[in-house]
Design a protein around this motif. Sequence first.
Motif, short mmCIF file in Angstrom:
data_model
loop_
_atom_site.label_atom_id
_atom_site.label_comp_id
_atom_site.label_asym_id
_atom_site.label_seq_id
_atom_site.Cartn_x
_atom_site.Cartn_y
_atom_site.Cartn_z
N TYR A 295 0.86 -1.18 0.00
CA TYR A 295 0.00 0.00 0.00
C TYR A 295 0.90 1.23 0.00
O TYR A 295 1.80 1.34 0.83
N THR A 296 0.66 2.13 -0.92
CA THR A 296 1.32 3.43 -0.91
C THR A 296 0.37 4.39 -0.21
O THR A 296 -0.80 4.50 -0.58
N LEU A 297 0.89 5.06 0.81
CA LEU A 297 0.07 5.93 1.65
C LEU A 297 0.33 7.39 1.33
O LEU A 297 1.34 7.74 0.71
N LEU A 298 -0.56 8.24 1.79
CA LEU A 298 -0.31 9.67 1.72
C LEU A 298 0.95 9.97 2.54
O LEU A 298 1.19 9.33 3.57
N PRO A 299 1.76 10.93 2.11
CA PRO A 299 2.97 11.26 2.86
C PRO A 299 2.67 11.56 4.34
O PRO A 299 1.70 12.25 4.66
N GLY A 300 3.47 10.99 5.21
CA GLY A 300 3.34 11.24 6.64
C GLY A 300 2.25 10.44 7.33
O GLY A 300 1.98 10.68 8.51
N LYS A 301 1.61 9.50 6.66
CA LYS A 301 0.49 8.78 7.25
C LYS A 301 0.82 7.36 7.71
O LYS A 301 -0.05 6.64 8.19
N THR A 302 2.08 6.94 7.60
CA THR A 302 2.42 5.56 7.94
C THR A 302 2.11 5.23 9.40
O THR A 302 1.47 4.21 9.68
N ASN A 303 2.52 6.07 10.33
CA ASN A 303 2.26 5.77 11.75
C ASN A 303 0.78 5.73 12.05
O ASN A 303 0.32 4.89 12.83
N GLU A 304 0.02 6.64 11.46
CA GLU A 304 -1.44 6.63 11.65
C GLU A 304 -2.04 5.34 11.09
O GLU A 304 -2.89 4.71 11.73
N TYR A 305 -1.58 4.94 9.90
CA TYR A 305 -2.07 3.71 9.29
C TYR A 305 -1.77 2.51 10.20
O TYR A 305 -2.64 1.68 10.47
N PHE A 306 -0.52 2.42 10.69
CA PHE A 306 -0.14 1.32 11.58
C PHE A 306 -1.00 1.30 12.84
O PHE A 306 -1.42 0.24 13.30
N LYS A 307 -1.26 2.46 13.42
CA LYS A 307 -2.06 2.54 14.64
C LYS A 307 -3.49 2.02 14.39
O LYS A 307 -4.02 1.22 15.17
N ILE A 308 -4.10 2.48 13.31
CA ILE A 308 -5.47 2.03 12.98
C ILE A 308 -5.48 0.54 12.69
O ILE A 308 -6.36 -0.19 13.15
N TYR A 309 -4.47 0.07 11.93
CA TYR A 309 -4.42 -1.36 11.60
C TYR A 309 -4.24 -2.21 12.85
O TYR A 309 -4.94 -3.21 13.03
N GLU A 310 -3.30 -1.82 13.71
CA GLU A 310 -3.03 -2.62 14.91
C GLU A 310 -4.27 -2.71 15.81
O GLU A 310 -4.55 -3.77 16.38
N GLU A 311 -5.01 -1.61 15.91
CA GLU A 311 -6.18 -1.60 16.78
C GLU A 311 -7.41 -2.26 16.17
O GLU A 311 -8.13 -2.99 16.85
N PHE A 312 -7.66 -2.01 14.89
CA PHE A 312 -8.92 -2.45 14.29
C PHE A 312 -8.78 -3.52 13.21
O PHE A 312 -9.69 -4.32 13.02
N GLY A 313 -7.67 -3.53 12.48
CA GLY A 313 -7.52 -4.48 11.37
C GLY A 313 -6.93 -5.81 11.77
O GLY A 313 -7.49 -6.87 11.48
N LEU A 314 -5.80 -5.78 12.45
CA LEU A 314 -5.10 -7.01 12.82
C LEU A 314 -5.95 -7.97 13.65
O LEU A 314 -5.95 -9.17 13.37
#
Length: 111
Positions: free
Chosen positions: A8-27
Amino acid sequence: MIVEERIYTLLPGKTNEYFKIYEEFGLPVQLPILGHLIGYFGTEVGPLNQVIHIWGYDSFEERTKRRTALFQDQKWLDYVAKSRGNIVSQENKLLIPAPFSPVGGIRPAKL
């Protein structure tokens, strides 16, 4: 066995936010359904703002069955809606490991 690589290519600067959302809701939803998570990574050199995750399956049929079950889970659909705004593009590859390649990757020799 087959290995699925998703990038997944993310918007610049959004990696940590993506990881946080994934760890809490996706994983918590994805792991029990898909099963064999080989690895989850963010890029530091090369193409930036990318997240790569790699999953293992016994066969293409097993992958299809598990991915179908994933998209029937409302919690997964809720997660997708939460994370979608950070994603610019998606790439997917199905890889067949070489006969000499351990599925989880070659492990370093012990020191």
